[in-house]
Structure formats: structure tokens, C-alpha cells
Design an enzyme around this catalytic site. Structure first.
Site, mmCIF file in Angstrom:
data_model
loop_
_atom_site.group_PDB
_atom_site.id
_atom_site.type_symbol
_atom_site.label_atom_id
_atom_site.label_comp_id
_atom_site.label_asym_id
_atom_site.label_seq_id
_atom_site.Cartn_x
_atom_site.Cartn_y
_atom_site.Cartn_z
ATOM 1 N N ASP A 29 0.051 -3.504 -53.455
ATOM 2 C CA ASP A 29 0.232 -3.363 -54.899
ATOM 3 C C ASP A 29 1.670 -2.947 -55.194
ATOM 4 O OD1 ASP A 29 -1.990 -2.809 -57.423
ATOM 5 O OD2 ASP A 29 0.074 -2.122 -57.678
ATOM 6 N N VAL A 95 -4.773 -7.757 -64.903
ATOM 7 C CA VAL A 95 -4.513 -9.115 -64.414
ATOM 8 C C VAL A 95 -5.845 -9.871 -64.379
ATOM 9 C CG1 VAL A 95 -3.689 -10.543 -62.495
ATOM 10 C CG2 VAL A 95 -2.526 -8.383 -63.040
ATOM 11 N N HIS A 99 -9.744 -9.150 -58.421
ATOM 12 C CA HIS A 99 -9.106 -8.533 -57.261
ATOM 13 C C HIS A 99 -9.820 -7.230 -56.940
ATOM 14 C CE1 HIS A 99 -7.033 -7.547 -60.998
ATOM 15 N NE2 HIS A 99 -6.849 -6.333 -60.532
HETATM 16 P P1 AMP Z 1 -5.857 -4.228 -62.557
HETATM 17 O O1 AMP Z 1 -5.218 -3.221 -63.481
HETATM 18 O O2 AMP Z 1 -7.120 -3.767 -61.932
HETATM 19 O O3 AMP Z 1 -5.961 -5.589 -63.227
HETATM 20 O O4 AMP Z 1 -4.868 -4.356 -61.321
HETATM 21 C C1 AMP Z 1 -3.737 -5.163 -61.332
HETATM 22 C C2 AMP Z 1 -2.829 -4.611 -60.282
HETATM 23 O O5 AMP Z 1 -1.880 -5.597 -59.971
HETATM 24 C C3 AMP Z 1 -2.069 -3.350 -60.697
HETATM 25 O O6 AMP Z 1 -2.381 -2.292 -59.812
HETATM 26 C C4 AMP Z 1 -0.607 -3.773 -60.589
HETATM 27 O O7 AMP Z 1 0.235 -2.745 -60.121
HETATM 28 C C5 AMP Z 1 -0.681 -4.948 -59.628
HETATM 29 N N1 AMP Z 1 0.383 -5.932 -59.746
HETATM 30 C C6 AMP Z 1 0.806 -6.551 -60.871
HETATM 31 N N2 AMP Z 1 1.792 -7.418 -60.588
HETATM 32 C C7 AMP Z 1 1.985 -7.358 -59.247
HETATM 33 C C8 AMP Z 1 2.876 -8.000 -58.342
HETATM 34 N N3 AMP Z 1 3.784 -8.908 -58.750
HETATM 35 N N4 AMP Z 1 2.810 -7.679 -57.034
HETATM 36 C C9 AMP Z 1 1.915 -6.763 -56.595
HETATM 37 N N5 AMP Z 1 1.047 -6.127 -57.405
HETATM 38 C C10 AMP Z 1 1.086 -6.404 -58.706
#
Ligand code: AMP
Length: 113
Positions: A29, A95, A99
Site C-alpha cells: 500500500d 478504490v 481488494h
Molecule cells: P480502500 O480505502 O479500502 O479502498 O483502500 C484503497 C487503498 O489503496 C488505500 O489504502 C490506498 O493507500 C491504496 N492506494 C491507492 N493508490 C495506490 C497506489 N498507486 N499504490 C499503492 N496503493 C495505493
């Protein structure tokens, strides 16, 4: 349009990818909430677990087994770890591509915020 995780899947956005198989991939992450914070993502862009279908049953199981395997590989088995799936606005989802968060390496608290 591709989700940001599809772009990571396809190598269009850099990420620290630590695992890949025919069904999913995993990477660190970008904003870690624990010393170990890995996202396990299906290649198939299911938006969220609430929109998964019966035909996704094996894939959903695979994501959890993969999270457990990565946790073991990263040395988290003895002290423990947490897996989290955020779904929708109240769940904290940001996102829209399913995941599994794998968090470990420190004492986590409960309840979550
Ligand atoms: P959620 O809030 O459960 O949708 O988790 C989305 C996660 O994706 C968050 O913990 C972000 O920090 C992570 N995230 C967003 N963009 C990226 C990226 N480019 N690379 C790695 N992690 C990311």
C-alpha cells in the site's frame, strides 16, 4: 476506464508488486497503516465484495488464502495479522476495485475507527 489497480496490474503505474498468479496480484500500500500493509487484488475488476456474484466464490476464497500465504511468507503468522475489506462509503472504500488489505507488524486495536 481502467481502475488505478487495473493500471498497476498492467504495469502502467509503478507499484511494489510482491506477488502474482493467474487470479490475483499483491503490492505494498502506498500509504501504509502498519509496518506490513499489502493489498491483494483480483485481476478481474469486481468493484466491491457487495457486487461479487456466486461465480466469484472460488476467487474470493483464493484472495483470502493468498492473504494468509503472504502473511506467512512475510513472517506474520506467529504474532498475527488482520485482513480487511472496505465496502462502500461507510466502509471507507476509496478504490472501486475489490481488494483485501493485509495488515501486520504491530498490535492493531479494535474497534477500528
Ligand atoms: P480502500 O480505502 O479500502 O479502498 O483502500 C484503497 C487503498 O489503496 C488505500 O489504502 C490506498 O493507500 C491504496 N492506494 C491507492 N493508490 C495506490 C497506489 N498507486 N499504490 C499503492 N496503493 C495505493
Amino acid at each position: 476506464m481502467k481502475t488505478i489497480f487495473e493500471k498497476i496490474r498492467d504495469g502502467e503505474i509503478p507499484a511494489d508488486v510482491i506477488y502474482r498468479d493467474e487470479q490475483c496480484f499483491a503490492f505494498r500500500d502506498i500509504s501504509p497503516q502498519a509496518p506490513v500493509h499489502i493489498l491483494i487484488v483480483p485481476n478481474k475488476p469486481i468493484p466491491r465484495v457487495g457486487e461479487a456474484e456466486p461465480g466469484d466464490q472460488a476467487l474470493l476464497g483464493h484472495l483470502l488464502l493468498t492473504a494468509a500465504k503472504i502473511a506467512s511468507d512475510l513472517g506474520l503468522s506467529e504474532n498475527g495479522f488482520r485482513v480487511v475489506i472496505n465496502n462502500g462509503p461507510h466502509g471507507g472504500e476509496t478504490v472501486p476495485h475489490l481488494h483485501v488489505h493485509l495488515l501486520g507488524g504491530r498490535q492493531l486495536t479494535w474497534p477500528p475507527g
